[in-house]
Write a protein that holds these residues in place. Structure first.
Motif, PDB file in Angstrom:
ATOM      1  N   TRP A 154       0.828  -1.197   0.000  1.00 30.33           N
ATOM      2  CA  TRP A 154       0.000   0.000   0.000  1.00 30.33           C
ATOM      3  C   TRP A 154       0.866   1.251   0.000  1.00 30.33           C
ATOM      4  O   TRP A 154       1.850   1.348   0.742  1.00 30.33           O
ATOM      5  CB  TRP A 154      -0.890   0.005   1.248  1.00 30.33           C
ATOM      6  CG  TRP A 154      -1.875  -1.103   1.263  1.00 30.33           C
ATOM      7  CD1 TRP A 154      -1.715  -2.348   1.804  1.00 30.33           C
ATOM      8  CD2 TRP A 154      -3.178  -1.094   0.682  1.00 30.33           C
ATOM      9  NE1 TRP A 154      -2.832  -3.107   1.598  1.00 30.33           N
ATOM     10  CE2 TRP A 154      -3.756  -2.352   0.913  1.00 30.33           C
ATOM     11  CE3 TRP A 154      -3.925  -0.132   0.008  1.00 30.33           C
ATOM     12  CZ2 TRP A 154      -5.041  -2.680   0.485  1.00 30.33           C
ATOM     13  CZ3 TRP A 154      -5.198  -0.450  -0.424  1.00 30.33           C
ATOM     14  CH2 TRP A 154      -5.745  -1.709  -0.190  1.00 30.33           C
ATOM     15  N   TYR A 155       0.455   2.183  -0.844  1.00 27.22           N
ATOM     16  CA  TYR A 155       1.015   3.522  -0.870  1.00 27.22           C
ATOM     17  C   TYR A 155      -0.132   4.494  -0.612  1.00 27.22           C
ATOM     18  O   TYR A 155      -1.305   4.134  -0.745  1.00 27.22           O
ATOM     19  CB  TYR A 155       1.650   3.813  -2.233  1.00 27.22           C
ATOM     20  CG  TYR A 155       3.012   3.190  -2.430  1.00 27.22           C
ATOM     21  CD1 TYR A 155       3.169   1.806  -2.468  1.00 27.22           C
ATOM     22  CD2 TYR A 155       4.152   3.979  -2.576  1.00 27.22           C
ATOM     23  CE1 TYR A 155       4.422   1.236  -2.642  1.00 27.22           C
ATOM     24  CE2 TYR A 155       5.399   3.417  -2.759  1.00 27.22           C
ATOM     25  CZ  TYR A 155       5.527   2.049  -2.789  1.00 27.22           C
ATOM     26  OH  TYR A 155       6.770   1.482  -2.965  1.00 27.22           O
ATOM     27  N   TYR A 203      -3.424   3.536  -2.320  1.00 29.19           N
ATOM     28  CA  TYR A 203      -3.295   2.756  -3.549  1.00 29.19           C
ATOM     29  C   TYR A 203      -2.638   1.413  -3.257  1.00 29.19           C
ATOM     30  O   TYR A 203      -1.642   1.338  -2.524  1.00 29.19           O
ATOM     31  CB  TYR A 203      -2.436   3.501  -4.562  1.00 29.19           C
ATOM     32  CG  TYR A 203      -3.009   4.811  -5.034  1.00 29.19           C
ATOM     33  CD1 TYR A 203      -2.711   5.992  -4.374  1.00 29.19           C
ATOM     34  CD2 TYR A 203      -3.838   4.866  -6.145  1.00 29.19           C
ATOM     35  CE1 TYR A 203      -3.224   7.206  -4.794  1.00 29.19           C
ATOM     36  CE2 TYR A 203      -4.365   6.074  -6.583  1.00 29.19           C
ATOM     37  CZ  TYR A 203      -4.048   7.239  -5.895  1.00 29.19           C
ATOM     38  OH  TYR A 203      -4.560   8.425  -6.331  1.00 29.19           O
ATOM     39  N   CYS A 204      -3.156   0.396  -3.873  1.00 29.12           N
ATOM     40  CA  CYS A 204      -2.528  -0.911  -3.844  1.00 29.12           C
ATOM     41  C   CYS A 204      -1.509  -0.968  -4.984  1.00 29.12           C
ATOM     42  O   CYS A 204      -1.779  -0.495  -6.096  1.00 29.12           O
ATOM     43  CB  CYS A 204      -3.582  -1.995  -4.017  1.00 29.12           C
ATOM     44  SG  CYS A 204      -2.967  -3.692  -3.862  1.00 29.12           S
ATOM     45  N   ARG A 205      -0.356  -1.537  -4.709  1.00 34.54           N
ATOM     46  CA  ARG A 205       0.727  -1.609  -5.693  1.00 34.54           C
ATOM     47  C   ARG A 205       1.325  -3.003  -5.695  1.00 34.54           C
ATOM     48  O   ARG A 205       1.590  -3.575  -4.633  1.00 34.54           O
ATOM     49  CB  ARG A 205       1.813  -0.603  -5.353  1.00 34.54           C
ATOM     50  CG  ARG A 205       3.067  -0.657  -6.241  1.00 34.54           C
ATOM     51  CD  ARG A 205       4.142   0.215  -5.636  1.00 34.54           C
ATOM     52  NE  ARG A 205       5.358   0.343  -6.422  1.00 34.54           N
ATOM     53  CZ  ARG A 205       6.398  -0.481  -6.330  1.00 34.54           C
ATOM     54  NH1 ARG A 205       6.374  -1.493  -5.509  1.00 34.54           N
ATOM     55  NH2 ARG A 205       7.476  -0.260  -7.069  1.00 34.54           N
ATOM     56  N   TRP A 226      -0.726  -0.665 -10.430  1.00 34.11           N
ATOM     57  CA  TRP A 226      -1.422   0.142  -9.425  1.00 34.11           C
ATOM     58  C   TRP A 226      -2.923  -0.103  -9.495  1.00 34.11           C
ATOM     59  O   TRP A 226      -3.488  -0.323 -10.570  1.00 34.11           O
ATOM     60  CB  TRP A 226      -1.172   1.628  -9.670  1.00 34.11           C
ATOM     61  CG  TRP A 226       0.229   2.093  -9.441  1.00 34.11           C
ATOM     62  CD1 TRP A 226       1.202   2.248 -10.380  1.00 34.11           C
ATOM     63  CD2 TRP A 226       0.822   2.467  -8.199  1.00 34.11           C
ATOM     64  NE1 TRP A 226       2.364   2.694  -9.798  1.00 34.11           N
ATOM     65  CE2 TRP A 226       2.153   2.854  -8.459  1.00 34.11           C
ATOM     66  CE3 TRP A 226       0.360   2.526  -6.879  1.00 34.11           C
ATOM     67  CZ2 TRP A 226       3.021   3.278  -7.448  1.00 34.11           C
ATOM     68  CZ3 TRP A 226       1.228   2.957  -5.887  1.00 34.11           C
ATOM     69  CH2 TRP A 226       2.537   3.324  -6.173  1.00 34.11           C
ATOM     70  N   GLY A 227      -3.560  -0.016  -8.335  1.00 33.49           N
ATOM     71  CA  GLY A 227      -5.000   0.019  -8.296  1.00 33.49           C
ATOM     72  C   GLY A 227      -5.495   1.432  -8.518  1.00 33.49           C
ATOM     73  O   GLY A 227      -4.703   2.373  -8.677  1.00 33.49           O
ATOM     74  N   GLN A 228      -6.810   1.601  -8.473  1.00 31.17           N
ATOM     75  CA  GLN A 228      -7.402   2.914  -8.763  1.00 31.17           C
ATOM     76  C   GLN A 228      -7.419   3.826  -7.541  1.00 31.17           C
ATOM     77  O   GLN A 228      -7.636   5.025  -7.672  1.00 31.17           O
ATOM     78  CB  GLN A 228      -8.823   2.741  -9.310  1.00 31.17           C
ATOM     79  CG  GLN A 228      -9.905   2.529  -8.265  1.00 31.17           C
ATOM     80  CD  GLN A 228      -9.869   1.154  -7.619  1.00 31.17           C
ATOM     81  OE1 GLN A 228      -9.133   0.264  -8.046  1.00 31.17           O
ATOM     82  NE2 GLN A 228     -10.706   0.974  -6.602  1.00 31.17           N
ATOM     83  N   GLY A 229      -7.202   3.268  -6.365  1.00 37.63           N
ATOM     84  CA  GLY A 229      -7.156   4.060  -5.153  1.00 37.63           C
ATOM     85  C   GLY A 229      -8.467   4.072  -4.392  1.00 37.63           C
ATOM     86  O   GLY A 229      -9.545   3.925  -4.973  1.00 37.63           O
TER      87      GLY A 229
END
Length: 120
Positions: A36-37, A94-96, A110-113
């Protein structure tokens, strides 16, 4: 290719808890590191926590002792349990995922957040 979909964001009061989920699909067996970021308005995106395929974890100093990352390989999911939350945790999360291509290079997905807001 790897697809990532986050869920679980929302509004919480200071001291409260939230649990974020990230569902991975596609070439999930190739994911070496997932995590996660977060990015707050006007700030750079920063690492919150990540977990390697072997299970080792890494946390930002600002969340150590409050956040816990976990990975369910059978479900192709990664979770972020956030406790004792603070207003400064407010951000888009965001998932990374990182997939190695060579010993020293890889592809980042990356996910969409998902938005997390902590009220004071």
């Amino acid at each position: 290719q790897v697809q990532l979909v986050e869920s679980g964001g929302g509004l919480v009061q200071t001291g409260g808890s939230l649990r974020l989920s990230c569902a991975a699909s596609g070439s999930t067996l190739r994911i070496e590191t997932i995590g996660w970021y977060r990015q707050a308005p006007g700030k750079q995106r920063e690492l919150v926590a990540d977990i390697k395929k072997g299970g080792s974890t890494n946390y930002a100093d600002s969340v150590k002792g409050r956040f816990t990352i976990s990975r369910d390989s059978a479900e192709n999911a990664v979770y972020l349990q956030m406790d004792n939350m603070k207003p400064e945790d407010t951000a888009t999360y965001y998932c990374r995922a990182w997939v190695p291509i060579t010993p020293i290079a890889g592809q980042v997905y990356w996910g969409q957040g998902t938005q997390v807001t902590v009220s004071s």
